[in-house]
Write a protein that holds these residues in place. Structure first.
Motif, PDB file in Angstrom:
ATOM      1  N   UNK A 167       4.493   4.456 -13.407  1.00  0.00           N
ATOM      2  CA  UNK A 167       5.351   4.532 -12.223  1.00  0.00           C
ATOM      3  C   UNK A 167       6.043   5.867 -12.215  1.00  0.00           C
ATOM      4  N   UNK A 168       5.836   6.623 -11.186  1.00  0.00           N
ATOM      5  CA  UNK A 168       6.434   7.948 -11.090  1.00  0.00           C
ATOM      6  C   UNK A 168       7.175   8.018  -9.781  1.00  0.00           C
ATOM      7  N   UNK A 169       8.433   8.340  -9.827  1.00  0.00           N
ATOM      8  CA  UNK A 169       9.171   8.557  -8.584  1.00  0.00           C
ATOM      9  C   UNK A 169       8.702   9.848  -7.952  1.00  0.00           C
ATOM     10  N   UNK A 180      15.195   3.350  -6.251  1.00  0.00           N
ATOM     11  CA  UNK A 180      13.740   3.555  -6.276  1.00  0.00           C
ATOM     12  C   UNK A 180      13.102   2.865  -5.089  1.00  0.00           C
ATOM     13  N   UNK A 181      11.888   3.291  -4.769  1.00  0.00           N
ATOM     14  CA  UNK A 181      11.308   2.849  -3.497  1.00  0.00           C
ATOM     15  C   UNK A 181      11.014   1.354  -3.481  1.00  0.00           C
ATOM     16  N   UNK A 182      10.795   0.755  -4.669  1.00  0.00           N
ATOM     17  CA  UNK A 182      10.539  -0.686  -4.680  1.00  0.00           C
ATOM     18  C   UNK A 182      11.780  -1.439  -4.226  1.00  0.00           C
ATOM     19  N   UNK A 213       1.493  -2.421 -11.017  1.00  0.00           N
ATOM     20  CA  UNK A 213       0.241  -1.818 -11.459  1.00  0.00           C
ATOM     21  C   UNK A 213      -0.426  -0.954 -10.401  1.00  0.00           C
ATOM     22  N   UNK A 214       0.236  -0.641  -9.318  1.00  0.00           N
ATOM     23  CA  UNK A 214      -0.373   0.279  -8.371  1.00  0.00           C
ATOM     24  C   UNK A 214      -1.525  -0.333  -7.598  1.00  0.00           C
ATOM     25  N   UNK A 215      -2.536   0.480  -7.309  1.00  0.00           N
ATOM     26  CA  UNK A 215      -3.662   0.002  -6.519  1.00  0.00           C
ATOM     27  C   UNK A 215      -4.442  -1.082  -7.246  1.00  0.00           C
ATOM     28  N   UNK A 259       4.006  -2.799  -7.268  1.00  0.00           N
ATOM     29  CA  UNK A 259       5.096  -2.149  -7.985  1.00  0.00           C
ATOM     30  C   UNK A 259       4.802  -2.069  -9.473  1.00  0.00           C
ATOM     31  N   UNK A 273       0.826  -1.191   0.000  1.00  0.00           N
ATOM     32  CA  UNK A 273       0.000   0.000   0.000  1.00  0.00           C
ATOM     33  C   UNK A 273       0.866   1.250   0.000  1.00  0.00           C
ATOM     34  N   UNK A 308       2.829   5.964  -2.891  1.00  0.00           N
ATOM     35  CA  UNK A 308       3.934   6.890  -3.156  1.00  0.00           C
ATOM     36  C   UNK A 308       4.187   6.996  -4.648  1.00  0.00           C
ATOM     37  N   UNK A 309       4.015   5.908  -5.370  1.00  0.00           N
ATOM     38  CA  UNK A 309       4.434   5.953  -6.766  1.00  0.00           C
ATOM     39  C   UNK A 309       3.317   6.048  -7.769  1.00  0.00           C
ATOM     40  N   UNK A 310       2.098   5.720  -7.411  1.00  0.00           N
ATOM     41  CA  UNK A 310       1.042   5.738  -8.415  1.00  0.00           C
ATOM     42  C   UNK A 310      -0.084   6.694  -8.060  1.00  0.00           C
ATOM     43  N   UNK A 311      -0.509   6.715  -6.829  1.00  0.00           N
ATOM     44  CA  UNK A 311      -1.678   7.529  -6.460  1.00  0.00           C
ATOM     45  C   UNK A 311      -1.293   8.461  -5.340  1.00  0.00           C
ATOM     46  N   UNK A 312      -0.577   9.513  -5.682  1.00  0.00           N
ATOM     47  CA  UNK A 312      -0.057  10.356  -4.618  1.00  0.00           C
ATOM     48  C   UNK A 312      -1.115  11.206  -3.961  1.00  0.00           C
ATOM     49  N   UNK A 363       1.961  18.130 -10.894  1.00  0.00           N
ATOM     50  CA  UNK A 363       0.999  17.222 -10.282  1.00  0.00           C
ATOM     51  C   UNK A 363      -0.108  18.070  -9.671  1.00  0.00           C
TER      52      UNK A 363
END
Lengths: 436, 364, 325
Positions: free
Chosen positions: B21-23, A299-301, A388-390, A386, A269, A274-278, B89
């Motif tokens: 994917x966006x940092x 990168x965060x992953x 496909x996001x949510x 990592x 989550x 952090x990376x897809x749905x900020x 953003x």
């Protein structure tokens, strides 16, 4: 006859052959028999009264000598080649301890040991009915281990008892060292990711399971008894819950369910937001995260996977390493994960907090097999987030549910009593109600 | 065989790349947008949030502005990214400031662009900048208020109980009212004076453009009629000494509109509390209470009649009276508010008098 | 043995499966703010359809070619529409730049895998997903309720009667025609109609809240009104902007109806190879349709009529077969 036995066991220095008088010879293994008992049951009565008085005596035939010698019987050979065996087992097990893997605050504190007769005795102290049936089996080519199947005879039980006995008969294995060999062999047929047989060390848990109609398998030389069929909720809620009051213990149960969700989904989550749905994160927190991640090169992953692997290494080394070697190792672990990693710029502090919360909530589940399967799904959730996001978390969640719903333990579904909904068991295990 | 299938699927999913994917460090958060129209081109200003590297505590953000021009709004948005190093953003957008040029002529394009866009969520406030361009407002960040859009948003939100001209409504509500024609919209305005941002008058709209503005006293009455929990202050001079005044604050109001074919009637049911009594009136006397209440009721009714007359002149139906006619009689009449007569009635109930009885001079 | 609660959860998901992206927006376009009345009438029409289905075509089995052809086409059509909706919804809000195959292929293969495990697994999954879906939907709708006003409904009944009748027909078709896929499962008639009415009540509740918060004008403007409503949730003054999490709930009913369709297909076609070809062609056609705006628009506008035609062909062919013993 005695010469034949000497020839077979030529290289066994612990085989003792004694001539009491001209007519009578005793043969036994010194290592597994107790000399006190031999004196009291066999030698003294033979010398003084010319008979053997022991609590367990059988007349045996010639081809059963090996079996009885191995099971700590002393064989008495008379002059006319009549054979008789008396049990003189020595006590080679440890005394009754408190359970190490499933401790409790209130409730009985005795645990099973390696001696199967002692274990049976602990159970029989609690269940005193004539409906308790015990079936003996010997499994294992080289070990010939004694395995006992216990159940209370009820109407619902007939089919699964027969099923368990058939499955035990089909096991073809060279040796049984621990009860987990049997448990793995029985679970091979089901082909599932989740454990369907629960090992247990506490006799009160075993007695509870017997009263509810489950089947218990006791294995010699192993302090863990197997309870089948086990459902998903049995691995989450221990039996100690039942010793507290009904409604206040619901709060602790709710915390455990929350821990289950957190330990599966939290790293995934975090990465998905952090990376897809900020937009899910409030603005000021988002700016904090950006500032913290300023100097981190990965990168965060990659950060998340590195931290998870380091935590698993810590846990594994904690189990293996003997505690007498000192506290230097724990200081080392704390240093790695503390300030040093953050200041060196390898990970960001928010990642350490996230993975620490996930890790702490996974310590609630004590069963090893269950934690192992949860670990696989934790990595799968992380992978889905990592890529496909949510939406990826949703897909892996559906996969997890499909796997959960298609497991069967002894032809019953794994997710009883939630689906299919059985009201009586729901209010006993999942959310307790006041008993009338 | 099963593992081979899994590996193939896994490899496909990973090597196609994670497109979305966006940092997080490649994003720049846009906190405020300003739109202006000059020389047939749109001038768009962004206010972005960056880490505050000047101050010692580096956990706070500061706003930096960028400007660009373009033929359409979308063109101008694209031209800004020529000088932005990171992706913009928009999900944390707080405030959009427009100039009066746009408010008069180009509101349609504005609504179309913002409602259609995927990234922008329609939960921001819309404000007009008065006598000044939006760019200059965004350039006025100071040491105590480094982010201007945060300052404007707090100005609109936190003072709702002590001034009457901040109406912090979501953009979606404004768009709904404008496009459907139920009510005409009002927008707050901001102007700048000596480095301070001050709330100005409420701009009042016709169907398409600005037709007038309400100052603070008119907005006071508007908040009584329109609002469930107003906070308006009414003052009436004393009988004897006309320099001193008696002041009440109205804290609850229920306004009823009774619509008939040829006229409409507005009835205000108000509850108030006394704030200042410099008249030395004995408030426990029943006659004087009735006298005070009558005075206040006349004052409020007069002010309401003035406001509605003003709205009739500029033909702006911000109370939605035309819509109420449609609800009752099922036929549209867009001149109902303007043409027909009206009556105003006020019922006031002063039921709180504060923490003290009276302040008296013992020597007199 | 399928219990009553499991039947209710399966019917709930199948009833609501056509509402995302095509249900609410079509009905709102026809009858604006009086949709609440047409939804209530539509429930009655749908209940009548289900009564006809139960009486004449359930529990029938036959193997001639015509029946097989009709079952193929009906189920493949429903799977196609479901995957099209998944593709459009996910690329509008969740993953805007990802190619369509990466989104649709895992979804459809998960539905196929679920169907392979048998009807017991499908029914247990729906029973597990039901409380999650109900809980999230009720909390989000109640949180949005305070922004709504009853003025969006007034004046009552200004929409002409012809349009109300058309939209109630649309509602009945959307909710009742997917129930044809339950012809293999033994459901009692009373339980079926009761569960249908309960699940229809929930979607009426959602529809009323959407009208009251968005207003009578904006419901005709937005393409996804059921998602736009979720953008206004603000709980306890600090939980906001969570529409991404709650929007995932709409995927559950698409998943359930696709897996029941695959289960029926598995019974008619036994080989995995043919079903793999069907999956590949569905994914290809979904990509093709969603890239051409005209085809997607055509399907969107004529969806109720297409559903009605295919449903009635299914009905007629099964009516002529004999009842199974």
């Amino acid at each position: 006859m005695v010469d034949k036995i000497k020839k077979i066991y030529k290289n066994n220095p612990d085989l003792i052959i004694k001539n009491i008088s001209d007519d009578v010879t005793i043969v036994y293994f010194e290592s597994i028999c107790s000399s006190d008992r031999i004196n009291e049951f066999v030698t003294k009565p033979l010398i003084y009264e010319n008979k053997v008085s022991a609590p367990h005596i059988i007349y045996i035939k010639e081809n059963e000598i090996e079996k009885y010698l191995n099971n700590a019987f002393a064989i008495i050979i008379s002059s006319n080649n009549n054979l008789c065996a008396a049990e003189v087992r020595g006590d080679l097990s440890r005394s009754i301890d408190s359970p190490e893997t499933e401790p409790s605050i209130n409730g009985p504190k005795d645990a099973l040991t390696e001696n199967i007769q002692l274990n049976l005795g602990l159970i029989k102290r609690r269940i005193k009915t004539k409906d308790l049936k015990i079936i003996n089996k010997s499994i294992g080519k080289y070990t010939d281990t004694l395995v006992q199947v216990l159940y209370i005879k009820k109407e619902e039980n007939k089919k699964i008892v027969k099923r368990v006995l058939d499955n035990l008969d089909e096991i073809n294995i060279s040796g049984i060292i621990d009860s987990s060999n049997i448990s793995n062999a029985l679970q091979e047929k089901v082909k599932s990711d989740f454990p369907t047989i629960m090992p247990s060390e506490r006799p009160d848990e075993i007695s509870n399971a017997l009263i509810e109609g489950k089947i218990v398998i006791l294995v010699d030389n192993s302090p863990f008894a197997l309870i089948t069929p086990s459902y998903f909720t049995d691995f989450i809620n221990p039996v100690v819950d039942r010793y507290s009051k009904a409604i206040p213990s619901n709060f602790i149960k709710a915390i455990r369910y929350l821990c289950l969700i957190i330990t599966l989904i939290e790293p995934a989550f975090y990465i998905a937001t952090i990376n897809y749905n900020q937009e899910t994160i409030p603005t000021s927190l988002l700016i904090n995260f950006m500032i913290q991640r300023e100097g981190v090169p990965f990168p965060s992953v990659a950060e998340a996977i590195i931290m998870l692997i380091i935590y698993e290494m810590l846990r594994e080394s904690d189990i293996r390493f003997p505690s007498k070697y000192g506290t230097a190792i724990s200081i080392l672990g704390a240093l790695i994960l503390g300030d040093a990693a953050v200041k060196a710029g390898i990970v960001s502090p928010i990642m350490i907090i996230t993975i620490a919360i996930c890790f702490i909530s996974s310590l609630v589940f004590t069963n090893q097999d269950f934690s192992n399967s949860l670990r696989i799904y934790r990595f799968l959730f992380l992978l889905g987030a990592a890529i496909l996001g949510l939406y990826g978390i949703l897909l892996v969640f559906l996969y997890f549910l499909i796997k959960l719903c298609s497991t069967y333990t002894l032809d019953r579904s794994y997710t009883i009593p939630i689906a299919p909904y059985k009201e009586k068991y729901f209010y006993k295990y999942i959310w307790r109600k006041r008993e009338k | 065989m099963k593992i081979k299938k899994l590996i193939i699927i896994f490899v496909i999913l990973i090597t196609t790349g994670c497109f979305n994917y966006v940092e997080i460090n490649n994003l720049v958060i846009v906190s405020g947008i300003g739109i202006d129209y000059k020389d047939n081109k749109y001038v768009v200003t962004f206010e972005n949030l960056y880490q505050n590297k000047e101050s010692s505590d580096s956990n706070f953000a500061t706003g930096i502005t960028k400007t660009a021009t373009g033929d359409t709004i979308a063109n101008a948005f694209d031209n800004i990214t020529l000088s932005l190093e990171k992706n913009p953003y928009y999900a944390h957008l707080k405030v959009v400031i427009i100039s009066s040029e746009i408010a008069n002529n180009h509101l349609d394009e504005l609504f179309d662009f913002f409602l259609r866009n995927n990234d922008i969520r329609n939960i921001f406030s819309l404000v007009i900048s008065k006598d000044i361009t939006p760019q200059e407002i965004f350039n006025s960040s100071s040491k105590y208020y480094p982010v201007v859009s945060e300052r404007i948003k707090n100005l609109l939100e936190n003072n709702i109980y002590s001034n009457y001209i901040s109406k912090n409504k979501y953009f979606k509500n404004i768009a709904s009212n404008y496009l459907s024609g139920e009510k005409n919209i009002t927008l707050s305005s901001i102007y700048k004076k000596d480095d301070e941002l001050i709330l100005g008058n409420l701009f009042v709209f016709d169907k398409k453009k600005v037709v007038g503005s309400l100052n603070q006293e008119q907005a006071l009455i508007l908040s009584i009629i329109d609002n469930n929990k107003p906070s308006s202050i009414i003052k009436v001079p004393c009988k004897i000494d006309s320099d001193k005044k008696l002041v009440i604050r109205i804290y609850e109001s229920k306004t009823k509109f009774s619509i008939k074919k040829n006229e409409y009637k507005i009835t205000n049911n108000l509850s108030a509390e006394i704030i200042e009594n410099s008249c030395n009136i004995n408030l426990e006397n029943k006659e004087s209470q009735k006298h005070i209440t009558d005075n206040f009721e006349k004052e409020i009714s007069n002010q309401t009649i003035d406001l509605i007359n003003y709205l009739k002149i500029i033909n702006s139906d911000i109370l939605g009276i035309n819509n109420k006619y449609f609800v009752k009689y099922r036929s549209k009449n867009s001149n109902y508010f303007k043409d027909k007569n009206f009556k105003v009635d006020t019922i006031l109930n002063i039921n709180k008098k504060g923490l003290i009885f009276e302040v008296k001079n013992d020597n007199e | 043995m399928i219990t009553n609660k499991q039947k209710f959860s399966l019917i709930y998901f199948i009833t609501n499966s056509f509402f995302l992206a095509s249900g609410y927006s079509l009905i709102f376009k026809v009858s604006g703010k009086d949709t609440w009345l047409s939804m209530i009438l539509g429930t009655l029409i749908g209940a009548f359809f289900i009564y006809l289905m139960n009486k004449y075509i359930f529990n029938k089995n036959s193997n001639n070619i015509l029946t097989k052809l009709v079952t193929y086409s009906f189920h493949i059509f429903i799977i196609f529409i479901n995957i099209l909706v998944v593709r459009i919804f996910a690329t509008s809000f969740f993953l805007t730049k990802t190619p369509g195959i990466v989104i649709t292929l895992p979804f459809i293969s998960l539905a196929f895998m679920c169907s392979k495990k048998g009807i017991n697994t499908i029914v247990k999954m729906s029973e597990l997903l039901l409380p999650i879906s109900l809980f999230l939907i009720t909390i989000s709708m109640i949180a949005v309720l305070k922004d709504g006003s009853i003025n969006s409904f007034l004046p009552l009944l200004t929409v002409p009667k012809r349009k109300i009748f058309i939209s109630s027909l649309y509602y009945g078709i959307f909710t009742a025609i997917p129930h044809l896929m339950l012809y293999n499962i033994n459901i009692d008639e009373k339980i079926h109609i009761k569960s249908y009415i309960y699940s229809s009540l929930i979607s009426i509740f959602i529809g009323i809240i959407i009208i009251s918060t968005l207003g009578p004008y904006l419901i005709k403007v937005f393409r996804f009104p059921e998602y736009m409503v979720l953008k206004q949730i603000k709980l306890f003054n600090f939980i906001e902007k969570i529409e991404n999490l709650i929007g995932l709930v709409w995927f559950f009913d698409l998943f359930m109806s696709s897996s029941v369709c695959f289960y029926n297909l598995n019974k008619v076609i036994n080989k995995n190879f043919i079903i793999a070809i069907i999956i590949a062609s569905i994914v290809y056609f979904v990509e093709f349709v969603s890239k051409n705006y005209e085809y997607a628009n055509y399907i969107y506008k004529h969806l109720p009529i297409l559903l009605f035609i295919i449903g009635s062909i299914f009905f007629i062919i099964f009516y002529r077969n004999k009842k199974s013993s």
